[in-house]
Design an enzyme around this catalytic site. Structure first.
Site, short mmCIF file in Angstrom:
data_model
loop_
_atom_site.label_atom_id
_atom_site.label_comp_id
_atom_site.label_asym_id
_atom_site.label_seq_id
_atom_site.Cartn_x
_atom_site.Cartn_y
_atom_site.Cartn_z
N TYR A 107 -1.42 -0.14 10.11
CA TYR A 107 -1.46 -0.77 8.75
C TYR A 107 -0.31 -0.15 8.11
O TYR A 107 0.56 -1.10 7.06
CB TYR A 107 -2.33 -0.24 7.95
CG TYR A 107 -2.88 -0.46 6.64
CD1 TYR A 107 -3.64 -1.99 6.29
CD2 TYR A 107 -3.07 0.47 5.40
CE1 TYR A 107 -4.31 -2.30 5.65
CE2 TYR A 107 -2.76 0.00 4.38
CZ TYR A 107 -3.89 -1.74 4.54
OH TYR A 107 -3.98 -1.74 2.62
N SER A 160 0.72 -1.06 -0.10
CA SER A 160 -0.16 -0.07 -0.19
C SER A 160 1.02 1.01 0.10
O SER A 160 2.26 1.51 0.62
CB SER A 160 -0.91 0.37 1.35
OG SER A 160 -1.86 1.29 1.18
#
Length: 242
Positions: free
Chosen positions: A153, A140
């Site tokens: 995350y 990501s």
């Protein structure tokens, strides 16, 4: 028959990847944890288009579940092989670090990192034996840039990039490539809670990306044309972060 195993393949980017790889000629193993209805819908779409798709439910963060599921699949498919692995499974549980609960940290880390480790280790054996394989890890923008409210995350996705670089060097002599793709803002279940109207103003391309655009990049990295590309993290973010 050559198969692609896509973890978290029932929705969003994972579902788009399953369909794109099927169109490229691979048979598809759709992994999911609990949403059988969504996974079955992806399989139905693939089969309606003339492809082959199977469901393989397991929790990627459980070593025992991963080993049992893959061993069962291999037993049922003695003449087939998994040549492509897409580590796509991941979850978001955003919170400021000062307020983040231990279970929020662990669930996000375990799904991305333990999932990568347990699934890749199990599938890699066959790739090394056959001297061919493609591993694509879905990371990501958060893993490259870091985003506030996403310490868990961002940590998980950044670590996945490091693992990608290390593993690529380990297995390159056996003609197995390992790469990562780093999506930015992509319209999917993972981003449905974001303020798209305001956030897209930050993107030079002026819009959120589509799941199929990520899938197209994954499909290239899964192809024989990408044989000399390994250890790379390729951003797909509309110019948001370069």
């Amino acid at each position: 028959m050559d198969y692609a195993l896509v973890t978290g393949g029932s929705r969003g980017i994972g579902a788009a990847i399953c369909k794109r790889l099927s169109a490229q000629g691979l048979s598809i193993i759709i992994n999911y944890r609990s949403n059988e209805q969504a996974a079955r819908a992806v399989a139905d779409d693939i089969e309606a288009a003339g492809g082959v798709a199977e469901l393989l439910p397991f929790d990627v963060s459980s070593e025992e579940a991963v080993d049992a599921a893959v061993e069962r699949w291999e037993t049922e498919h003695p003449d087939d092989r998994i040549t492509v692995l897409v580590n796509n499974a991941g979850i978001r549980e955003d919170n400021l670090l000062i307020f983040m609960q231990t279970d929020q940290w662990k669930r996000v880390i375990d799904t991305t990192l333990d999932g990568f480790f347990f699934v890749t280790r199990r599938v890699l054996k066959g790739m090394l034996t056959k001297r061919y394989g493609r591993i694509i890890n879905v990371t990501s923008l958060s893993g490259l840039k870091g985003l506030p409210g996403q310490a868990n995350y961002s940590a998980a996705k950044a670590a996945l990039i490091g693992a990608t670089k290390a593993l690529a060097q380990e297995v390159a002599p056996r003609k197995v490539t390992v790469n990562a793709v780093a999506p930015g803002f992509i319209r999917s279940d993972m981003t449905k809670d974001l303020d798209e109207e305001n956030l897209k103003k930050l993107v030079p391309a002026g819009r959120f990306g589509e799941a199929d655009e990520v899938a197209a990049l994954v499909a290239f990295l899964a192809s024989e044309d990408s044989a000399y590309i390994t250890g790379q993290t390729i951003s797909i973010n509309g110019g948001l972060y370069t």
